[in-house]
Design a protein around this motif. Structure first.
Motif, PDB file in Angstrom:
ATOM      1  N   ALA A  46       0.831  -1.204   0.000  1.00 46.39           N
ATOM      2  CA  ALA A  46       0.000   0.000   0.000  1.00 46.39           C
ATOM      3  C   ALA A  46       0.866   1.255   0.000  1.00 46.39           C
ATOM      4  O   ALA A  46       0.572   2.230  -0.709  1.00 46.39           O
ATOM      5  CB  ALA A  46      -0.930  -0.007   1.212  1.00 46.39           C
ATOM      6  N   PHE A  49       2.443   1.615  -3.482  1.00 41.82           N
ATOM      7  CA  PHE A  49       1.414   2.070  -4.425  1.00 41.82           C
ATOM      8  C   PHE A  49       1.156   3.559  -4.245  1.00 41.82           C
ATOM      9  O   PHE A  49       1.149   4.331  -5.214  1.00 41.82           O
ATOM     10  CB  PHE A  49       0.115   1.291  -4.210  1.00 41.82           C
ATOM     11  CG  PHE A  49      -1.024   1.798  -5.045  1.00 41.82           C
ATOM     12  CD1 PHE A  49      -1.245   1.298  -6.315  1.00 41.82           C
ATOM     13  CD2 PHE A  49      -1.870   2.801  -4.565  1.00 41.82           C
ATOM     14  CE1 PHE A  49      -2.281   1.778  -7.101  1.00 41.82           C
ATOM     15  CE2 PHE A  49      -2.904   3.289  -5.339  1.00 41.82           C
ATOM     16  CZ  PHE A  49      -3.114   2.774  -6.609  1.00 41.82           C
ATOM     17  N   SER A  50       0.915   3.978  -3.013  1.00 44.99           N
ATOM     18  CA  SER A  50       0.570   5.373  -2.738  1.00 44.99           C
ATOM     19  C   SER A  50       1.689   6.322  -3.135  1.00 44.99           C
ATOM     20  O   SER A  50       1.452   7.379  -3.737  1.00 44.99           O
ATOM     21  CB  SER A  50       0.241   5.532  -1.247  1.00 44.99           C
ATOM     22  OG  SER A  50      -0.118   6.852  -0.946  1.00 44.99           O
ATOM     23  N   GLY A 170       2.585  -4.094  -5.898  1.00 40.10           N
ATOM     24  CA  GLY A 170       2.296  -2.743  -5.417  1.00 40.10           C
ATOM     25  C   GLY A 170       2.951  -1.682  -6.279  1.00 40.10           C
ATOM     26  O   GLY A 170       2.347  -0.647  -6.594  1.00 40.10           O
ATOM     27  N   ILE A 188     -10.472   6.461  -2.057  1.00 37.94           N
ATOM     28  CA  ILE A 188      -9.686   5.230  -2.196  1.00 37.94           C
ATOM     29  C   ILE A 188      -8.204   5.524  -1.990  1.00 37.94           C
ATOM     30  O   ILE A 188      -7.500   4.802  -1.274  1.00 37.94           O
ATOM     31  CB  ILE A 188      -9.933   4.585  -3.574  1.00 37.94           C
ATOM     32  CG1 ILE A 188     -11.374   4.110  -3.678  1.00 37.94           C
ATOM     33  CG2 ILE A 188      -8.969   3.411  -3.792  1.00 37.94           C
ATOM     34  CD1 ILE A 188     -11.730   3.517  -5.016  1.00 37.94           C
ATOM     35  N   THR A 191      -7.502   6.126   1.637  1.00 37.90           N
ATOM     36  CA  THR A 191      -7.535   4.880   2.414  1.00 37.90           C
ATOM     37  C   THR A 191      -6.233   4.099   2.244  1.00 37.90           C
ATOM     38  O   THR A 191      -5.652   3.614   3.225  1.00 37.90           O
ATOM     39  CB  THR A 191      -8.722   4.008   1.976  1.00 37.90           C
ATOM     40  OG1 THR A 191      -9.941   4.742   2.140  1.00 37.90           O
ATOM     41  CG2 THR A 191      -8.777   2.718   2.786  1.00 37.90           C
ATOM     42  N   ILE A 192      -5.776   3.978   0.990  1.00 34.45           N
ATOM     43  CA  ILE A 192      -4.519   3.255   0.733  1.00 34.45           C
ATOM     44  C   ILE A 192      -3.345   3.952   1.399  1.00 34.45           C
ATOM     45  O   ILE A 192      -2.471   3.313   1.996  1.00 34.45           O
ATOM     46  CB  ILE A 192      -4.289   3.120  -0.784  1.00 34.45           C
ATOM     47  CG1 ILE A 192      -5.394   2.268  -1.416  1.00 34.45           C
ATOM     48  CG2 ILE A 192      -2.914   2.502  -1.069  1.00 34.45           C
ATOM     49  CD1 ILE A 192      -5.344   2.226  -2.928  1.00 34.45           C
ATOM     50  N   GLY A 196      -0.787   2.506   4.221  1.00 32.59           N
ATOM     51  CA  GLY A 196       0.651   2.515   3.969  1.00 32.59           C
ATOM     52  C   GLY A 196       1.449   3.193   5.060  1.00 32.59           C
ATOM     53  O   GLY A 196       2.593   2.808   5.334  1.00 32.59           O
TER      54      GLY A 196
END
Length: 305
Positions: A46, A49-50, A170, A188, A191-192, A196
């Motif tokens: 996460a 990804f973020s 990720g 979204i 949240t991610i 993270g």
């Protein structure tokens, strides 16, 4: 106090706290495996990804940086293999090899944003995508040849583990979101990002909990060689490759920091599974984690960071 030192002290302070929590048994030893799995399977993907999805790579030296960092691990593999004639013990050699090529990206991720800003954090996150599969393939190959295990590795299972690696997924998902413009803001994305943010404190605590000071007595000469590969040869190779590919500024500092990170605990797991010298590997992870507090600032300073 420099900005780099101010960023390093909390990182290594949390690692020390993790060691203290396990040493005093305030957190039971068997719980740390669950912490590691939670971070690896959910929290860290996460975070990657973020970080990648929201990064602005326009104007960054992402291309030359990724070429240099990938070649850096290949060069370290070649250097480590060149030492094999000097190390008759096959399992011990595999641990020296892993010591030369594996890196603890979690320490760098924790350091990158406060030390190098958003640009450095974006580049540090990007390193995982090409290097995780490369390093795992190289280490599995070396352990297959020189490890003491009688059990042949299941190549299909190894390939699947690499392809399904949560860190790689990720990174790739973050790149897709970055290029498409999706999930860069909104509920979204928030949240991610919140998930993270829990990754790095827990990972650093787990790194500290895994330190094994008794393992520092195992094979002291080979341990010194493996530590020198990780904290002297590797950052030097990454620095030289960065200059060769025209990497400069923050990107060069992050590149050299990748080389100077401590050894990764994943090396111990692989050594235990495939017949490496797990005790030597544990000593290497512990020694490099302690010495990285000195090595990382030096090499980053040399790179002009």
């Amino acid at each position: 106090m420099s900005a780099l030192t101010a960023a390093l002290i909390p990182v290594f302070g949390v690692i020390a706290l993790g060691w203290l929590l396990r040493r005093t048994r305030l957190v039971r030893a068997e719980l740390w495996g669950g912490v590691n799995r939670l971070c690896y399977q959910a929290l860290l993907p996460a975070l990657l990804f973020s970080t990648i999805a929201s990064a602005d790579y326009d104007g960054l030296q992402a291309g030359p940086f990724l070429i240099a960092v990938t070649l850096g691990f290949v060069v370290m593999a070649v250097v480590s293999l060149a030492l094999k004639p000097l190390i008759a013990d096959g399992p011990a050699f595999t641990s020296v090899f892993q010591g030369g090529v594996r890196w603890n990206g979690f320490v760098l991720l924790a350091l990158a944003a406060p030390a190098f800003g958003a640009e450095g954090a974006a580049l540090a996150a990007l390193v995982f995508a090409p290097t995780v599969p490369l390093i795992n393939v190289m280490c599995v190959a070396v352990l297959s040849v020189w490890g003491a295990s009688d059990r042949a590795p299941d190549l299909k299972q190894v390939a699947w583990r690499i392809a399904a690696n949560p860190l790689i997924l990720g990174c790739l998902a973050g790149l897709a979101a970055n290029l498409s413009g999706l999930f860069q803001d909104g509920v979204i994305a928030d949240t991610i990002a919140l998930v993270g943010r829990a990754a790095l404190p827990l990972l650093l605590l787990a790194i500290g909990a895994g330190l094994d000071f008794s393992a520092l007595k195992a094979r002291p000469r080979l341990l010194a060689l493996a530590v020198a590969l990780k904290l002297i040869a590797a950052p030097l190779a990454f620095y030289a490759l960065g200059l060769a590919f025209g990497v400069e500024g923050v990107a060069l500092a992050v590149l050299v920091a990748v080389g100077a990170t401590p050894g990764a605990a994943a090396a111990y797991v692989l050594a235990s599974e495939m017949g490496g010298d797990a005790r030597l590997t544990a000593g290497h992870v512990t020694a490099t984690t302690l010495l990285a507090f000195i090595a990382m600032p030096f090499w980053i300073w040399l790179a002009g960071g």
